[in-house]
Design a protein around this motif. Structure first.
Motif, PDB file in Angstrom:
ATOM      1  N   ARG A 265      -5.481   6.738   4.310  1.00  0.00           N
ATOM      2  CA  ARG A 265      -6.557   7.836   4.545  1.00  0.00           C
ATOM      3  C   ARG A 265      -6.062   8.507   5.907  1.00  0.00           C
ATOM      4  NH1 ARG A 265     -12.600   6.657   7.206  1.00  0.00           N
ATOM      5  NH2 ARG A 265     -13.422   8.647   6.924  1.00  0.00           N
TER       6      ARG A 265
ATOM      7  N   ASP B 256      -2.530   6.077  -0.459  1.00  0.00           N
ATOM      8  CA  ASP B 256      -3.539   5.330  -0.280  1.00  0.00           C
ATOM      9  C   ASP B 256      -4.069   5.222   1.333  1.00  0.00           C
ATOM     10  OD1 ASP B 256      -3.952   4.803  -2.943  1.00  0.00           O
ATOM     11  OD2 ASP B 256      -2.314   3.016  -2.651  1.00  0.00           O
TER      12      ASP B 256
ATOM     13  N   TYR C 292     -13.231   4.679  11.736  1.00  0.00           N
ATOM     14  CA  TYR C 292     -12.301   4.278  10.941  1.00  0.00           C
ATOM     15  C   TYR C 292     -12.195   2.958  11.049  1.00  0.00           C
ATOM     16  CZ  TYR C 292     -10.835   9.301   9.843  1.00  0.00           C
ATOM     17  OH  TYR C 292     -10.648  10.487   9.439  1.00  0.00           O
ATOM     18  N   THR C 293     -11.635   2.263   9.796  1.00  0.00           N
ATOM     19  CA  THR C 293     -11.469   0.818   9.868  1.00  0.00           C
ATOM     20  C   THR C 293      -9.798   0.866   9.930  1.00  0.00           C
ATOM     21  OG1 THR C 293     -13.052   0.279   8.164  1.00  0.00           O
ATOM     22  CG2 THR C 293     -11.268  -1.441   8.538  1.00  0.00           C
TER      23      THR C 293
ATOM     24  N   ASP D 222      -6.903  -0.829   9.179  1.00  0.00           N
ATOM     25  CA  ASP D 222      -6.657  -1.934   8.077  1.00  0.00           C
ATOM     26  C   ASP D 222      -5.359  -2.611   8.478  1.00  0.00           C
ATOM     27  OD1 ASP D 222      -8.855  -1.457   6.069  1.00  0.00           O
ATOM     28  OD2 ASP D 222      -8.197   0.586   6.495  1.00  0.00           O
TER      29      ASP D 222
ATOM     30  N   TYR E  90      -6.845   2.983   5.543  1.00  0.00           N
ATOM     31  CA  TYR E  90      -6.721   2.908   3.982  1.00  0.00           C
ATOM     32  C   TYR E  90      -7.905   3.741   3.353  1.00  0.00           C
ATOM     33  CZ  TYR E  90      -2.889  -0.646   4.599  1.00  0.00           C
ATOM     34  OH  TYR E  90      -1.787  -1.002   4.821  1.00  0.00           O
ATOM     35  N   ARG E  91      -7.633   4.284   2.318  1.00  0.00           N
ATOM     36  CA  ARG E  91      -8.635   4.976   1.388  1.00  0.00           C
ATOM     37  C   ARG E  91      -9.727   3.886   0.727  1.00  0.00           C
ATOM     38  NH1 ARG E  91      -7.604  10.329   1.225  1.00  0.00           N
ATOM     39  NH2 ARG E  91      -5.568  10.949   1.536  1.00  0.00           N
ATOM     40  N   LYS E  92     -11.082   4.129   0.677  1.00  0.00           N
ATOM     41  CA  LYS E  92     -12.092   3.250   0.161  1.00  0.00           C
ATOM     42  C   LYS E  92     -12.755   3.953  -0.621  1.00  0.00           C
ATOM     43  CE  LYS E  92     -11.305  -0.255   3.828  1.00  0.00           C
ATOM     44  NZ  LYS E  92     -10.295   0.423   4.644  1.00  0.00           N
ATOM     45  N   LYS E  93     -13.456   3.307  -1.609  1.00  0.00           N
ATOM     46  CA  LYS E  93     -14.680   3.969  -2.098  1.00  0.00           C
ATOM     47  C   LYS E  93     -16.049   4.067  -1.159  1.00  0.00           C
ATOM     48  CE  LYS E  93     -13.514   2.186  -6.769  1.00  0.00           C
ATOM     49  NZ  LYS E  93     -14.074   1.576  -7.979  1.00  0.00           N
ATOM     50  N   ARG E  94     -15.876   3.048  -0.221  1.00  0.00           N
ATOM     51  CA  ARG E  94     -16.860   3.177   0.791  1.00  0.00           C
ATOM     52  C   ARG E  94     -16.312   2.831   2.114  1.00  0.00           C
ATOM     53  NH1 ARG E  94     -22.776  -0.329   0.685  1.00  0.00           N
ATOM     54  NH2 ARG E  94     -23.380   0.533   2.809  1.00  0.00           N
ATOM     55  N   TYR E  95     -16.552   3.526   3.144  1.00  0.00           N
ATOM     56  CA  TYR E  95     -16.047   3.500   4.539  1.00  0.00           C
ATOM     57  C   TYR E  95     -17.171   2.678   5.426  1.00  0.00           C
ATOM     58  CZ  TYR E  95     -12.688   6.691   2.974  1.00  0.00           C
ATOM     59  OH  TYR E  95     -11.442   7.213   1.958  1.00  0.00           O
TER      60      TYR E  95
ATOM     61  N   VAL F 216       0.868  -1.159  -0.042  1.00  0.00           N
ATOM     62  CA  VAL F 216      -0.091   0.035   0.019  1.00  0.00           C
ATOM     63  C   VAL F 216       0.777   1.386   0.042  1.00  0.00           C
ATOM     64  CG1 VAL F 216      -1.675   1.285   1.338  1.00  0.00           C
ATOM     65  CG2 VAL F 216      -1.974  -1.241   1.201  1.00  0.00           C
TER      66      VAL F 216
END
Length: 316
Positions: free
Chosen positions: A223, A221, A256-257, A259, A273-278, A217
């Protein structure tokens, strides 16, 4: 025979009793500590057995009953987990049997989605009472009076419960906190409160450790990242946990996840991490302003999770 429902709830029925011996057996229990206190204040004798299916009985409930240290209250816990008791049974001396679908939970006894039937039958009462006594003698069912064995089993159960709740937080998706509370399997949420912004040195170290971890990663990437100082193995979170985070002054509230978690020289580095859906158990929306006042208090208390009572107190 009488049917109890939302308008004439089990909580109301039990709360009006006085001077009775009441036996309760429930698959799980949570949030009904005030009801237990009321029953004791009303001079009732309580004998309670709760199960541990899916680790859904709240440790807070168990600890409340243990800390009550009242001869009017006897508690046993069926520590057999998935093999534990799944009854919803309430016996009132000398002849009342209440059965139905209501667990000894805040939602359950309200009967907002459950039902119960009240049967006056001395023979049935005695038969069920004998079954309860037999259950209490089963291997794995421990009375809180058996202090050493009970405390050892409870310590293991606390961790099971924490991990099960963390798992539910990862997979839950409710429209708001009220909807989350309506499902009484939801009992706690991991919490991380931080003190100050990262220094440039801390960010450089986080970047370096991530790069050397062969995670694949890129820093762009990421977040957000967090740091947590503690001994190795003492971190109260695991990779994949969805955590409510905030600064200690009540700002920057969000889910926040966690990760990726790395340990280096007495410090945990936690990456989201950045995601399209949190992922989030429920949308915060207007709750942020309400949470803002509670965050500093939870920070002073060194809290790493919040429970249903905390959320109820904040939003209501």
């Amino acid at each position: 025979m009488e049917i109890l429902d939302y308008e004439d709830s089990l909580e109301t029925y039990l709360g009006e009793l006085s001077g009775k011996k009441i036996t309760m057996v429930s698959a799980f229990a949570s949030g009904t500590e005030p009801l237990i206190d009321t029953l004791i204040e009303n001079d009732n004798q309580l004998d309670i057995v709760v199960g541990t299916i899916n680790s859904l009985t709240a440790p807070d409930f168990i600890e409340h009953c243990v800390n009550e240290a009242n001869p009017a209250l006897a508690l046993s816990v069926d520590f057999r987990y998935q093999a534990s008791v799944n009854w919803k049974l309430y016996l009132i001396e000398p002849d009342i049997v209440i059965v139905g679908s209501a667990n000894l939970t805040q939602v359950g006894v309200s009967l907002v989605r459950d039902t119960c039937v009240v049967i006056a039958d001395a023979t049935l009462y005695e038969a069920y009472l004998a079954k309860v006594q037999a259950l209490k003698g089963t291997d794995g069912v421990l009375a809180c009076s058996n202090s050493q064995a009970f405390e050892e089993a409870l310590e293991g159960y606390r961790e099971h419960h924490r991990r099960m709740q963390a798992g539910l937080t990862r997979t839950a998706h409710y429209l708001d906190s009220e909807s989350w509370l309506e499902d009484d399997t939801n009992q706690s949420i991991p919490l991380f409160i931080w003190y100050s912004d990262h220094s440039q040195q801390s960010e450089d170290e986080a970047r370096k450790y991530l790069k050397s971890s062969s995670d694949g990663v890129a820093w762009d990437d990421v977040r957000e990242f967090f740091t947590y100082e503690c001994a190795e193995g003492a971190l109260p979170y695991e990779e994949g946990d969805v955590v409510l985070t905030a600064r200690c002054n009540g700002s920057h509230i969000g889910f926040y996840t966690f990760d990726r978690i790395l340990y280096r020289d007495g410090m945990y580095y936690i990456y989201a991490y950045r995601k399209k859906r949190y992922a989030m158990p429920f949308k915060l929306d207007g709750d942020k302003e309400l949470l803002k006042e509670a965050i500093p208090v939870w920070y002073e208390e060194c809290r790493t999770e919040i429970n249903r009572t905390d959320i109820l107190r904040v939003i209501r």
